[in-house]
Design a protein around this motif. Structure first.
Motif, mmCIF file in Angstrom:
data_model
loop_
_atom_site.group_PDB
_atom_site.id
_atom_site.type_symbol
_atom_site.label_atom_id
_atom_site.label_comp_id
_atom_site.label_asym_id
_atom_site.label_seq_id
_atom_site.Cartn_x
_atom_site.Cartn_y
_atom_site.Cartn_z
ATOM 1 N N LYS B 352 20.000 116.016 60.139
ATOM 2 C CA LYS B 352 20.078 114.953 61.147
ATOM 3 C C LYS B 352 18.810 114.106 61.169
ATOM 4 O O LYS B 352 18.845 112.926 61.487
ATOM 5 N N ILE B 353 17.712 114.744 60.916
ATOM 6 C CA ILE B 353 16.439 114.042 61.045
ATOM 7 C C ILE B 353 16.088 113.266 59.787
ATOM 8 O O ILE B 353 15.718 112.112 59.832
ATOM 9 N N ALA B 354 16.228 113.956 58.654
ATOM 10 C CA ALA B 354 15.773 113.307 57.424
ATOM 11 C C ALA B 354 16.791 113.487 56.319
ATOM 12 O O ALA B 354 17.467 114.507 56.242
ATOM 13 N N ARG B 355 16.901 112.492 55.499
ATOM 14 C CA ARG B 355 17.784 112.550 54.336
ATOM 15 C C ARG B 355 16.998 112.089 53.118
ATOM 16 O O ARG B 355 16.056 111.301 53.252
ATOM 17 N N TYR B 356 17.380 112.576 51.968
ATOM 18 C CA TYR B 356 16.591 112.239 50.786
ATOM 19 C C TYR B 356 17.485 112.026 49.593
ATOM 20 O O TYR B 356 18.575 112.580 49.494
ATOM 21 N N TYR B 357 17.009 111.216 48.710
ATOM 22 C CA TYR B 357 17.633 111.061 47.398
ATOM 23 C C TYR B 357 16.498 110.977 46.391
ATOM 24 O O TYR B 357 15.629 110.118 46.472
ATOM 25 N N LEU B 358 16.510 111.928 45.474
ATOM 26 C CA LEU B 358 15.444 111.952 44.479
ATOM 27 C C LEU B 358 16.067 111.901 43.106
ATOM 28 O O LEU B 358 17.086 112.548 42.860
ATOM 29 N N ASN B 391 13.994 108.194 47.616
ATOM 30 C CA ASN B 391 14.387 107.441 48.798
ATOM 31 C C ASN B 391 14.517 108.422 49.963
ATOM 32 O O ASN B 391 15.276 109.373 49.876
ATOM 33 N N VAL B 392 13.792 108.173 51.009
ATOM 34 C CA VAL B 392 13.794 109.100 52.144
ATOM 35 C C VAL B 392 14.083 108.325 53.424
ATOM 36 O O VAL B 392 13.447 107.304 53.686
ATOM 37 N N ASN B 393 15.055 108.804 54.176
ATOM 38 C CA ASN B 393 15.366 108.191 55.466
ATOM 39 C C ASN B 393 15.016 109.204 56.557
ATOM 40 O O ASN B 393 15.404 110.360 56.465
ATOM 41 N N ILE B 394 14.323 108.728 57.555
ATOM 42 C CA ILE B 394 13.957 109.630 58.655
ATOM 43 C C ILE B 394 14.350 108.977 59.971
ATOM 44 O O ILE B 394 14.017 107.812 60.220
ATOM 45 N N ASN B 395 15.079 109.715 60.771
ATOM 46 C CA ASN B 395 15.405 109.235 62.110
ATOM 47 C C ASN B 395 14.318 109.725 63.057
ATOM 48 O O ASN B 395 14.313 110.876 63.448
ATOM 49 N N ILE B 396 13.420 108.822 63.407
ATOM 50 C CA ILE B 396 12.306 109.240 64.262
ATOM 51 C C ILE B 396 12.811 109.497 65.680
ATOM 52 O O ILE B 396 12.472 110.487 66.311
ATOM 53 N N THR B 397 13.631 108.596 66.170
ATOM 54 C CA THR B 397 14.328 108.816 67.426
ATOM 55 C C THR B 397 15.780 108.480 67.124
ATOM 56 O O THR B 397 16.070 107.949 66.054
ATOM 57 N N PRO B 398 16.697 108.756 68.040
ATOM 58 C CA PRO B 398 18.092 108.419 67.742
ATOM 59 C C PRO B 398 18.272 106.943 67.440
ATOM 60 O O PRO B 398 19.225 106.553 66.767
ATOM 61 N N SER B 399 17.367 106.104 67.904
ATOM 62 C CA SER B 399 17.568 104.680 67.661
ATOM 63 C C SER B 399 16.588 104.098 66.631
ATOM 64 O O SER B 399 16.609 102.923 66.366
ATOM 65 N N THR B 400 15.758 104.950 66.100
ATOM 66 C CA THR B 400 14.757 104.440 65.162
ATOM 67 C C THR B 400 14.877 105.146 63.827
ATOM 68 O O THR B 400 14.862 106.377 63.771
ATOM 69 N N GLU B 401 15.007 104.362 62.786
ATOM 70 C CA GLU B 401 15.097 104.965 61.466
ATOM 71 C C GLU B 401 14.033 104.347 60.569
ATOM 72 O O GLU B 401 13.793 103.140 60.600
ATOM 73 N N VAL B 402 13.399 105.222 59.807
ATOM 74 C CA VAL B 402 12.378 104.751 58.884
ATOM 75 C C VAL B 402 12.807 105.136 57.474
ATOM 76 O O VAL B 402 13.302 106.242 57.267
ATOM 77 N N ILE B 403 12.651 104.217 56.561
ATOM 78 C CA ILE B 403 13.038 104.503 55.183
ATOM 79 C C ILE B 403 11.842 104.249 54.286
ATOM 80 O O ILE B 403 11.164 103.223 54.408
#
Lengths: 626, 1056
Positions: B352-358, B391-403
Motif C-alpha cells: 500500500k505504501i510503496a511500489r517498485y519496478y526494477l 521506478n518507485v512510487n511511494i504514498n506518503i499520505t493517502p493523498s500524496t504520492e511521490v515517484i
C-alpha cells in the motif's frame, strides 16, 4: 464558479512562475561586426580577409593557368577539377567552371570580396588605436583590392555591375536587381579607385618580414597600366562583335568605335608605372652564379626569375597558398624512383609552347633562315658540343636543339637536362628520360606528361625531395613583374605610333638582352626570312606578342593577353599536341600526337553567367552565345 | 579536471542511489508478504471449531493457482488463507458471506448458501482495467478522448533486436518509418509522424520518455519490456499543449510502475543469429579487368589499358596468385553471420505504501567483420549495452504520492577505427586485382613482425583489410536520468482537484579512443615465374609503425533539465455533466559541454503554459479546448512567445438512447471526432543556428592571408556566419483531423483518421537577393508554406474462440503526402516545371532519361548535353526544347525519398500452450537512386557491380536500355546527373517478424517454482518482396553500407 476559482488561483501562480527572463540567455559582448573595428589587431584581420579572396594565382586552380601553352591529362578524376577543363570541355551556363561571379565551380564569389572591401573602407575610421596615415593606407589597400576584383571580373565577364557601396541587407528586390554596366564605365571606375588609392600606398615595404607582399605604389601603378592597356586593346576597344549586347535599359554594354586615345592613356600609365618601379628599386633580375658556364646560367635564369623569392623584378608576388610547393609538385618530372611520391608532373607544356620559343638566333623558328623548320620533328644525334642543352650522343628530335636559352630554361624534354634538386654541378645535372618505362615516363594512369614535355620554369632549383619527404624552398609567385611592364610599354607605344621607333625596340631588347639574345633589329635583319618585319607597326605588334608569350610563358598572362588581343578564337582553337608519351623507343615516342581538339569560338571568350543567377536577377544580360 | 571529477562523482552517486533503492524495495516487498502469511497461519487454528466446511480453489484469470489469498467471513475476524495450490477450506454457516482479498487483485464477496465448493477466479483490480488513454500531460478515459492518438501494445514492439526504433515501422497508423543501416549501434531507424510537412531542418517528432524530452537514439535504447505505454500524438488537440515543440507530432513513452502485490520477477534470454538480408554481388576479377580495359578504350582509343593480356590470362588460370592476385575483399573481410545475446530481467511489486519496478538489461550485438589472428585485439564491431531502471512510487499520505525514477543506459561500442559502415564502403572502392590483402613473407621479410599489407604504386590505394585490422575504437556512452515527481490530491479543498510537479534531469556523455598501428604497405618487387620466388618492396617505411598509436575522438557531454507543474481538475455534476481542466507550466533547459562555439554553447530553453478544458454531457457529447503559450530562446524578444489554441468535438453515437437492440450488438461503440488547431515549431534553421535576431561574426574564422618575406606573417580573417533578422519567428502548423472509432461485434476495433495540415512561416532563404549582393550568409525569412494530408487507418481484431484458442490481429495503414505551397524562388512562370510550388516535399528533381544514345552521331544531332557525352551515354529529354540540356530541363521525378505509404499487418494466436504470430510490413510510394558516384565502376578503382557487368552499353552490344551506360574510367558528367535512369522503386513488403512459442505445462512449471516458462523461436526480416534486387530495398540509396540484418532468434522467458 468553481472552475473560475480554479483558473484564477492557478493562473496567478503560474504567471508569477513564468518570468520572461528565463529565455534571456544571450550574454552581452557576443561578437558582432563592431568588434572587428574596435582595435587594430581585429581590423588587421579584416584587412587580411579582404586579401584572402585573391584568385589562386600560381596554382593549378588559377583561371589563367591553362591556355594553349599548358595542358593536363584527364586520366583520373581529380584532374578534371583543374581549370584546363574550361578550354577542353568548354564552359557551360548551368554550372560554370570557375565562376568568380557566383562563387561556384572552384572559385570564390568576388562580390563577397568587394563587399568586405567596402565595409573596411567605410569603417576603418572607427578603429581607435591606429594612426590616420595607417588607416588611410589600409583603406587604400582595400580600394586597390576592390579595383583588382572588379578588374578580374571584367576580364572574365566583360560588362559587370559596379559595386560602389554596399546595399543594406534589407534592400528591396528592385534595389538589389543590379544591371551590368558598360565596359568603359567599369574601366573608368577601376581607374578611379586606383587613383584614389595610390597616394596613400607606400613606395616600398619597410617591414619586410611582416608586410612583404602587401600593396605598394608600384603594384597599383602596374595594375593601372595593365587595366588601361586592356581597355585600349581590341577586345574592349570598339569591338563590334558585341554590338547586340544591349540590356533592358537600352544600354550598349560594349563601345562600338575604336578610340586610339585609349592607347595614349595606357602609354602614360605604363611610363608612370615603370618610373615609379625604378624609383622603388625594382630592376630586371639577372641570375648570377659562380662556377657555371654562361650557357647554363642563362638556362637556369627563367626559373630563377620566377622562383628566386622576392627578387627585385617582382613588383607583386604572392606566397599565400603555398603556391611554390604546389607549382613544383604539379610540374617537376620524377627524375628517379625516389621522386615518385611527390612528382605529379601533370601540368605540362604543349607542342605549341615548345615551337613558340625562338631559335638560337632569337627569331621564330619558322622565320629563321638557318633553322631546319620543315624537318624539325626528325631525329638527330646530340653532338658532344651540345652537351649543355641535351644529353650528348643520344637521339632526340631536331626540335629540341638549336633553340634559345629560355627554351631550355622553361621546358624540360626527353633526353634533356634538369638543373637543381640537389645537383648543382653543370656536368652532373639530372637527365630527363621521358619515354614509357623510363624514370620520367608515365607512372600508372595518373602521373604522366600527356605531351612528353615538362614545365621547368615554375620550380625552385633549391627544392629537394626523396621518397619520404619534400623540403620546400618557398618562393612568391609573381603576379606583376617588371618585364611584364616593359613589354606593355612597348606594346602601347607601338600602338600609338605609325611605325615603331627605337624606344619600342629598346624596351623589348632589354628583355632579349637579359635572355642572352641579340636585339630585334640585328636579329631580324640577319636571321629572319622576314627581315623587314620589325619596321612596321603590324610586324612589330607580332614580335611583341611573341616576345610576351615566351618571356611570360606559363605565368598566367597569355590566357588573358590572347583574349585582349582579339586572337583567342585563332590561337586557342585547334588541336593540342605533343610527343606520343606512351612510346617506348625513339621511333614510337617522337611522333606528333594530338591529345585533345579544342573548340573555341566567340562565346568562349567571356564566361557565362550562371543561369540561376539570371533567373534571380532578370536585369542581367547573358553573355553572347550562352 | 575538476569538472571531470565532479562529473564522475555525480555518476557514482547516482549509481549508488539506484542500487540502494533497489535493495530497499526488495525488502519492503518481501516483508509485507511474509507478514501477511504469518498472520493467517496463526488464525487457522481458532477457526477449526466450526461445524460446516467449505472447500475451494482460488485461481487468477490465467488459471494459475493463487497462494496466500485471504478469505474472511464478513462481519467477523475469522479467516484463512490459501495454500500453495491455491486451495483452502473454511468452516462456515450457510448465512455467512466470504470475502476473498489479495493485493493487486479485485476483492470478491460470495454468499455461502448451500455450496460445499466455492472456486474463485480473481481478476486484476477493475480500476486498472478501465481503459485509459495517455494524453498530453495526463490521462483521460479512453471513451472521452477525441484527439488522434495511436497506442501500441509494448509487447508488439518486442522484436529480436536491441534497437526499439527498428520495430516501429508498420506497427502504428500514422507513423512513417524506415531503416537504412544494419550496423550495431548505428542502426537507428528514421521516423516521422504523418510524414514530413516541413522543409525546414527538422521534421522529427518530439519524443517524451516519462515526460522528459529525449533523442531518437535514447528511444532506440528503451527496452520494450519496460514500457507501460507507447503512444503517438498526431492531431492538434493532442499536441497543441506542447506548443512550440509539437508541430511534428509527439511520441509519448511511459515506463512501467510497480503494482501492489508480491514480487513478480521475469527473465528473458535471447540469442540470435544475424546475417545480412542481402549481399551486393560484384563482378569476378577477370570481368573486372576486361571491362576495366574497355572503360578506357571505349572513351579514348589512345588511352593506355591498365591490365595486360598476360595478367588477365594468368589471373584466370589462377597462376601465381602473388603476382596475379584476385582478392575477394567481401569474404576476406566479412563473416556470413554473427551471434548476438540479449538478457533482460525485471521485478515489480509492492504494498500500500510503496511500489517498485526494477529492470536490468544486457545486450550484446556483434558485427560481422573478421578479425585477424595476428592481432590480439578485437576489431570487430561489438556493442555491449547495459540498462538499469528503477521506478518507485511511494504514498506518503493517502493523498500524496511521490515517484522516483532512475534510469541509466551504458553503451560500450568496440569496432574498427573508422566504423563498420566505412569498411563496407571501402570494399566497394578497392581494386580486386592489383594486390592481395597481405603478402606472405618473402625471403627478406622472414623475420618481419608485422603484417605485410598489400598496396600498389606509391601506396595511395585502399586496403580495407588493413584499415579493418589495424586497430580498434573503443567508445562508450552513458545516459543517466533522474526524475522526481509528486502528486497531491486536493480533493479536500475542491473535489476533483489535484496538483502535480515533476523535476527531471539527465546527463549524457560519450567518448571514444582509437588505438591503431599504421599499416606497412608492400608492393611486389620482382617475381620469378620459374621458381615462384618473389621480393617485396616496402612502400611506406617511414609512415608505417609496428607499435600502436593513439588518438581520441570527439567527446560529447550534455545536460538536460526539465521542470513541470500541473494542476488537474475533474468532476461530474448531476451525473451527466463532466468537466475537466488542466493547466501546466514547464521549463526545459539543455546545455552542451562541447558545443564548439559560443553561440551554440548557450543553453537551449523552452518554457510555456498550456491548458486543457473538457466538458462532456452524458458520455455522448464531448468538447475540448486546449492551448499552449510557449516561448523559445531562439527568437527576438518581440517574437519569442507563440499562442497555439486548439479545439475538438466528439460524439459517441453509440451512447445515444436510440442506439440499441441489434444496432448496439453489431456496433457496440461508434464515435466521431473532429479537431482543429495550431501548433508551433521552433526547430527551424539549424540546431546550431539559433539566434536569428543577432548576427554571427567569426573573428579569426576566415581564411586570412599570409605576408612577409619568409611567408611567416599570417592572420586569420573575419567572416560572417549570419546576418541579424529580428523578425524571424515560429513555424506554425494548422492541423485538422476527422476521426472515426468503431467497434464491430465486440471483435473489431476500427480507427480511421483523415487529416489535413497546413504549415506556414517555414524558414527559407530569400532568393531574390542575387550573388552580386556579396552576402556571406543567406538572408532568410519565414516565408515558406506547405500542406500535407493523409489517412491513418487501423483494424484490430481480438477473439477468444475457446478458452484454449485465441487470436488477435492488426492491420495498419498510413498514407501521408505533402506539397510545397509557397516557396521563395525566382520567377519561374515561363518555365513552370522548374518551380517547387505544387511539388511533393522530399521529391527529387532531375532529368528525364529517354534511353541510351545509339552512337556518337546521334549525340551530335541531339540537344547538347555535356562535353563528354558519347554513344551509349544517357539521352535526356529536352523539356524546354531549346536544344541544350541544362537546369531548365530538370523536373520533379519519382516519389519522395521517404515513403508516403507504410503499412503492416499481422496475426497472433494461441492454442493451449503454443503461440504463434507473424507480422508483415511494407512501404510504398518511395523512390531512391542508385548512387552513381558510389557505384560507378573503375572510378578511383571502384568495384564493378555484377548487374553492371551483365548489362551495360558496349560497342559490341549496343543495348539502348542497359542498366549502366557506356563504361568510363573517369566520372562521366553526362551520366552522373540525377535522372530517371537510375531511379528505383523503393516499395517492398517483408515478413518483418514471425514467432513461435511454447509454454511448458503448469504442472511442470509449478514444480520448478515458476509461474511461467516459455521457449520461443523468432525471426525478423526473413522474407522480402520487392522489384529491386541489388540489395535490401529498405536501405534505399545507402545500399553499399552495412547491410540490414536478417535475424533468427532463440528465446527463453521465465516468470516467478
Amino acid at each position: 464558479m468553481k472552475i473560475m476559482k480554479f483558473y484564477i488561483l492557478i493562473l496567478s501562480v503560474l504567471m508569477i512562475a513564468s518570468c520572461d527572463n528565463y529565455l534571456d540567455i544571450i550574454p552581452d559582448n557576443i561578437a558582432t561586426m563592431d568588434h572587428a573595428f574596435r582595435d587594430k589587431t581585429r581590423a588587421e584581420q579584416y584587412l587580411f580577409q579582404c586579401y584572402s579572396y585573391m584568385p589562386r594565382n600560381g596554382l593549378p586552380q588559377s583561371p589563367g593557368r591553362f591556355d594553349d601553352f599548358m595542358w593536363s591529362h584527364k586520366g583520373v578524376d581529380w584532374l578534371n577539377q583543374l581549370q584546363y577543363i574550361i578550354l577542353r570541355d568548354r564552359n557551360n551556363a548551368n554550372n560554370p567552371h570557375l565562376s568568380y561571379w557566383s562563387g561556384t565551380g572552384g572559385a570564390t564569389n568576388l562580390f563577397i570580396a568587394i563587399r568586405d572591401c567596402n565595409t573596411l573602407i567605410e569603417r576603418i575610421n572607427e578603429v581607435v588605436d591606429m594612426d590616420q596615415f595607417e588607416k588611410d593606407r589600409w583603406a587604400a589597400e582595400a580600394k586597390f583590392l576592390k579595383a583588382y576584383y572588379h578588374f578580374t571580373l571584367l576580364q572574365m565577364y566583360g560588362p559587370i555591375p559596379i559595386i560602389k557601396e554596399n546595399l543594406p541587407i534589407s534592400a528591396t528586390k528592385e534595389e538589389v536587381s543590379v544591371f551590368r554596366e558598360p565596359v568603359d564605365k567599369v574601366f573608368d571606375y577601376i581607374i578611379q579607385l586606383l587613383e584614389e588609392a595610390i597616394p596613400y600606398l607606400p613606395l616600398t615595404i619597410q617591414q619586410l618580414v611582416m608586410e612583404q607582399g602587401r600593396i605598394t605604389q608600384p603594384i597599383a601603378l602596374g595594375l593601372k597600366a595593365k587595366v588601361l592597356v586592356t581597355a585600349a586593346s581590341p577586345l574592349f576597344n570598339g569591338n563590334t562583335e558585341y554590338k547586340t549586347m544591349v540590356d533592358k535599359r537600352g544600354m550598349q554594354l560594349f563601345n562600338q568605335t575604336y578610340d586610339p586615345a585609349k592607347w595614349d592613356k595606357a602609354l602614360t600609365a605604363c611610363q608612370n608605372a615603370i618610373d615609379t618601379a625604378h624609383l622603388a628599386g625594382h630592376a630586371l633580375y639577372a641570375f648570377q652564379s659562380v662556377g657555371l658556364s654562361d650557357t647554363t646560367r642563362l638556362i637556369a635564369q627563367p626559373s630563377r626569375i620566377v622562383s628566386d623569392k622576392w627578387n627585385p623584378e617582382h613588383l607583386w608576388g604572392t606566397g599565400h597558398f603555398s603556391v611554390s610547393r604546389m607549382s613544383e609538385e604539379f610540374t617537376i618530372p620524377a627524375l628517379e624512383a625516389n621522386h615518385n611520391p611527390f612528382c605529379r608532373s601533370v601540368t605540362v607544356p604543349t607542342l605549341k609552347a615548345v615551337e613558340t620559343f625562338y631559335s638560337e638566333n632569337g627569331v621564330p623558328i619558322n622565320e629563321d633562315i638557318y633553322y631546319d623548320y620543315p624537318n624539325r620533328y626528325e631525329l638527330t644525334v646530340v653532338q658532344e658540343e651540345e652537351y649543355l642543352f641535351a644529353q650528348p650522343k643520344v637521339v632526340t628530335a631536331k626540335l629540341h636543339l638549336n633553340r634559345e636559352p629560355r627554351f631550355y630554361g622553361s621546358i624540360g624534354f626527353d633526353n634533356g637536362w634538369w638543373y637543381g634538386i640537389g645537383r648543382f654541378k653543370e656536368k652532373e645535372q639530372w637527365p630527363i628520360n621521358a619515354k614509357a618505362g623510363e624514370a620520367s615516363g608515365p607512372r600508372g594512369i595518373e602521373r604522366l606528361s600527356l605531351t612528353g614535355f615538362f614545365v621547368k620554369k615554375l620550380s625552385n632549383f633549391n627544392a629537394s625531395y626523396n621518397n619520404t619527404s619534400y623540403v620546400t624552398s618557398a618562393w612568391d609567385f609573381p603576379i606583376i613583374r617588371l618585364a611584364d611592364l616593359y613589354l606593355l610599354y612597348a606594346e602601347a607605344l607601338n600602338e600609338t605610333l605609325d611605325a615603331p621607333n627605337d624606344d619600342v625596340y629598346h624596351y623589348v631588347d632589354l628583355i632579349r638582352e637579359r635572355a642572352g639574345l641579340k636585339g630585334i633589329v640585328e636579329s631580324w635583319s640577319t636571321y629572319s626570312i622576314q627581315s623587314e618585319k620589325y619596321k612596321t607597326k603590324e610586324g612589330m605588334r607580332e614580335i611583341i606578342q611573341q616576345e610576351r608569350s615566351i618571356e611570360l610563358a606559363f605565368e598566367e598572362h597569355r590566357f588573358w593577353d590572347v583574349r585582349r588581343w582579339g586572337l583567342s578564337t585563332r590561337e586557342f582553337n585547334g588541336p593540342v599536341q605533343g610527343w606520343y608519351y606512351q612510346g617506348e623507343d625513339d621511333a614510337e615516342f617522337y611522333r606528333v600526337t594530338t591529345v585533345d581538339d579544342v573548340i573555341f569560338t566567340n562565346r568562349d571568350i567571356f564566361w557565362p553567367i550562371r543561369n540561376y543567377d539570371i533567373s534571380v536577377n532578370p536585369n542581367l544580360l547573358q553573355n553572347l552565345g550562352w | 579536471m575538476k569538472k571531470r571529477k565532479m562529473f564522475l562523482l555525480g555518476r557514482k552517486a547516482l549509481l549508488f542511489v539506484n542500487l540502494f533503492s533497489i535493495m530497499l524495495l526488495f525488502n519492503i516487498g518481501s516483508l509485507k508478504v511474509n507478514a501477511e502469511r504469518k498472520r493467517s497461519n496463526s488464525e487457522i487454528s481458532i477457526l477449526m471449531q466450526q461445524h460446516r466446511t467449505v472447500k475451494g480453489k482460488v485461481i487468477d484469470d490465467k488459471g494459475n493457482p493463487l497462494p496466500g489469498v485471504t478469505i474472511i467471513v464478513v462481519g467477523s475476524t475469522r479467516g484463512v488463507s490459501t495454500d500453495l495450490d491455491g486451495s483452502y477450506s473454511i468452516d462456515v454457516k450457510t448465512t455467512d458471506r466470504l470475502t476473498f482479498t489479495f493485493i493487486g487483485l479485485e476483492s470478491q464477496t460470495i454468499e455461502v448458501d448451500e455450496k460445499d465448493v466455492i472456486d474463485v477466479v480473481m481478476k486484476e483490480q477493475a480500476e486498472l482495467l478501465e481503459e485509459v488513454q495517455i494524453v498530453a500531460f495526463g490521462k483521460q478515459k479512453k471513451e472521452s478522448v477525441i484527439s488522434s492518438i495511436t497506442t501500441v501494445k509494448p509487447s508488439e514492439l518486442k522484436v529480436p533486436a536491441s534497437n526499439l526504433t527498428t520495430a516501429l515501422a508498420g506497427r502504428m497508423a500514422g507513423l512513417i518509418s524506415y531503416q537504412r543501416s544494419g550496423e550495431p549501434g548505428r542502426d537507428d531507424a528514421d521516423f516521422f509522424i504523418r510524414g514530413v510537412t516541413s522543409f525546414g531542418y527538422s521534421a522529427r517528432p518530439l519524443i517524451l520518455l516519462d515526460g522528459l524530452e529525449v533523442s531518437s537514439s535514447d528511444l532506440a535504447r528503451i527496452q520494450p519490456d519496460d514500457i507501460a505505454s507507447f503512444s503517438i500524438m498526431k492531431d492538434a488537440t493532442a499536441t497543441s499543449l506542447y506548443g512550440a515543440r509539437g508541430a511534428n507530432g509527439v511520441i509519448l513513452v511511459t515506463t512501467k510502475e510497480g503494482k501492489e502485490g508480491r514480487a513478480r520477477t521475469s527473465f528473458r534470454y535471447e540469442t540470435s543469429i544475424s546475417s545480412p538480408t542481402d549481399k551486393v554481388e560484384l563482378a569476378d576479377p577477370i570481368t573486372y579487368m576486361k571491362l576495366g580495359n574497355e572503360a578506357i578504350k571505349t572513351r579514348d582509343p589512345l588511352g593506355v589499358t591498365r591490365y595486360s593480356r598476360e595478367k588477365i590470362d594468368k589471373t584466370a588460370q589462377g597462376l601465381f596468385p602473388i603476382k596475379y592476385p584476385a582478392t575477394d575483399w567481401y569474404s576476406m573481410l566479412f563473416n556470413d553471420h554473427t551471434l548476438n545475446h540479449r538478457f533482460n530481467f525485471n521485478v515489480s511489486g509492492g504494498g500500500k505504501i510503496a511500489r517498485y519496478y526494477l529492470a536490468a538489461t544486457y545486450n550484446q550485438d556483434n558485427g560481422n567483420l573478421k578479425v585477424d589472428k595476428m592481432n590480439n585485439f578485437n576489431s570487430n564491431v561489438q556493442l555491449n549495452r547495459f540498462l538499469l531502471r528503477s521506478n518507485v512510487n511511494i504514498n506518503i499520505t493517502p493523498s500524496t504520492e511521490v515517484i522516483v525514477r532512475l534510469y541509466g543506459t551504458f553503451d560500450n561500442l568496440n569496432g574498427p577505427v573508422e566504423g563498420g559502415t566505412a569498411i563496407y564502403n571501402k570494399v566497394m572502392r578497392t581494386n580486386p586485382v592489383l594486390y592481395p590483402a597481405y603478402y606472405p613473407a618473402d625471403e627478406a621479410n622472414k623475420h618481419t613482425q608485422h603484417i605485410l599489407f598489400g598496396n600498389y604504386e606509391d601506396g595511395g590505394y585502399l586496403n580495407p583489410y588493413a584499415d579493418m585490422v589495424k586497430g580498434y575504437q573503443e567508445s562508450t556512452s552513458s545516459k543517466m536520468v533522474a526524475q522526481f515527481e509528486a502528486h497531491q490530491d486536493l480533493g479536500a479543498f475542491l473535489h476533483g482537484l489535484s496538483v502535480r510537479g515533476l523535476y527531471s534531469t539527465n546527463r549524457y556523455s560519450s567518448f571514444a579512443v582509437n588505438r591503431f598501428y599504421n599499416p606497412f604497405y608492400y608492393s611486389l618487387g620482382g617475381f620469378n615465374e620459374a621458381t615462384g620466388e618473389y621480393s617485396l618492396y616496402n612502400i611506406n617505411p617511414l609512415q608505417g609503425t609496428e607499435f600502436l598509436n593513439y588518438s581520441e575522438s570527439a567527446k560529447t557531454v550534455n545536460a538536460d533539465t526539465y521542470m513541470e507543474f500541473a494542476a488537474n481538475y475533474e468532476d461530474t455534476f448531476s451525473d451527466d455533466h463532466t468537466v475537466g481542466a488542466m493547466l501546466v507550466t514547464y521549463f526545459s533547459n539543455f546545455v552542451a559541454g562541447n558545443a564548439g562555439n559560443l553561440q551554440s554553447s548557450l543553453p537551449r530553453r523552452n518554457m510555456g503554459i498550456s491548458g486543457r478544458s473538457t466538458y462532456s454531457y452524458a458520455t455522448r457529447y464531448f468538447i475540448e479546448g486546449n492551448f499552449g503559450y510557449n516561448g523559445s530562446e531562439r527568437f527576438d524578444k518581440n517574437h519569442r512567445f507563440g499562442f497555439f489554441p486548439s479545439i475538438g468535438l466528439g460524439w459517441v453515437i453509440s451512447n445515444e438512447s436510440f442506439w440499441n437492440g441489434r444496432l448496439k450488438k453489431v456496433l457496440p461503440m461508434i464515435k466521431f471526432k473532429l479537431t482543429d488547431g495550431l501548433i508551433g515549431n521552433d526547430a527551424i534553421g539549424d540546431v546550431n543556428d539559433r539566434f536569428f535576431h543577432i548576427s554571427q561574426v567569426n573573428i579569426g574564422g576566415g581564411q586570412g592571408y599570409t605576408f612577409g618575406s619568409e611567408f611567416g606573417y599570417t592572420r586569420p580573417g573575419i567572416t560572417i556566419g549570419r546576418y541579424e533578422n529580428p523578425n524571424i519567428t515560429w513555424e506554425i502548423s494548422r492541423k485538422t483531423n476527422l476521426g472515426l472509432e468503431v467497434n464491430l461485434l465486440d471483435m473489431f476495433d476500427i480507427n480511421v483518421d483523415l487529416y489535413k495540415e497546413y504549415r506556414k512561416n517555414i524558414l527559407m532563404t530569400r532568393t531574390y537577393i542575387p550573388v552580386t549582393m556579396g552576402l556571406q550568409a543567406p538572408s532568410r525569412a519565414n516565408v515558406g508554406e506547405a500542406k500535407g494530408e493523409g489517412i491513418d487507418f487501423s483494424i484490430d481484431f481480438n477473439k477468444s474462440f475457446t478458452p484454449d484458442f485465441w487470436m488477435t490481429g492488426r492491420f495498419n495503414f498510413t498514407y501521408a503526402t505533402s506539397r510545397y505551397v509557397k516557396v521563395d524562388e525566382p520567377d519561374y512562370s515561363a518555365t513552370p516545371w522548374r518551380s517547387l510550388v505544387g511539388q511533393k516535399i522530399g521529391q527529387t528533381r532531375g532529368y528525364v532519361a529517354e534511353r541510351l544514345f545509339v552512337d556518337d552521331n546521334e549525340v551530335k544531332n541531339s540537344p547538347y548535353q555535356a562535353a563528354d557525352a558519347m554513344g551509349g551515354d544517357i539521352k535526356y529529354k529536352d523539356i524546354n526544347k531549346d536544344g541544350i540540356i541544362d537546369d531548365f530541363d530538370m523536373v520533379p521525378i519519382g516519389y519522395p525519398t521517404h515513403p508516403e505509404i507504410i503499412y503492416g499487418f499481422g496475426l497472433s494466436s494461441g492454442y493451449k500452450k503454443i503461440d504463434f504470430s507473424f507480422f508483415f510490413q511494407g512501404l510504398g510510394q518511395e523512390s531512391f537512386w542508385l548512387d552513381t558516384n558510389a557505384t560507378a565502376p573503375f572510378i578511383g578503382n571502384q568495384q564493378l557491380l555484377k548487374v553492371y557487368a551483365d548489362s551495360h552499353w558496349s560497342e559490341s552490344n549496343r543495348d539502348l536500355y542497359a542498366i549502366w551506360p557506356r563504361l568510363s574510367n573517369i566520372t562521366n558528367s553526362n551520366n552522373n546527373k540525377i535522372s530517371t535512369w537510375f531511379m528505383q522503386d523503393g516499395s517492398f513488403l517483408r515478413l518483418k517478424s514471425v514467432e513461435l512459442g511454447y509454454s511448458i505445462p503448469e504442472r511442470l512449471s509449478n514444480k520448478l517454482l515458476m509461474e511461467n516458462l516459455r521457449f520461443y523461436v523468432s525471426g525478423t526480416n526473413l522474407l522480402t518482396f520487392s522489384k529491386f534486387k541489388l540489395w535490401d530495398p529498405e536501405m534505399a540509396g545507402n545500399g553499399l553500407g552495412y547491410p540490414i540484418q536478417k535475424v533468427i532468434n532463440f528465446g527463453l522467458q521465465i516468470s516467478f
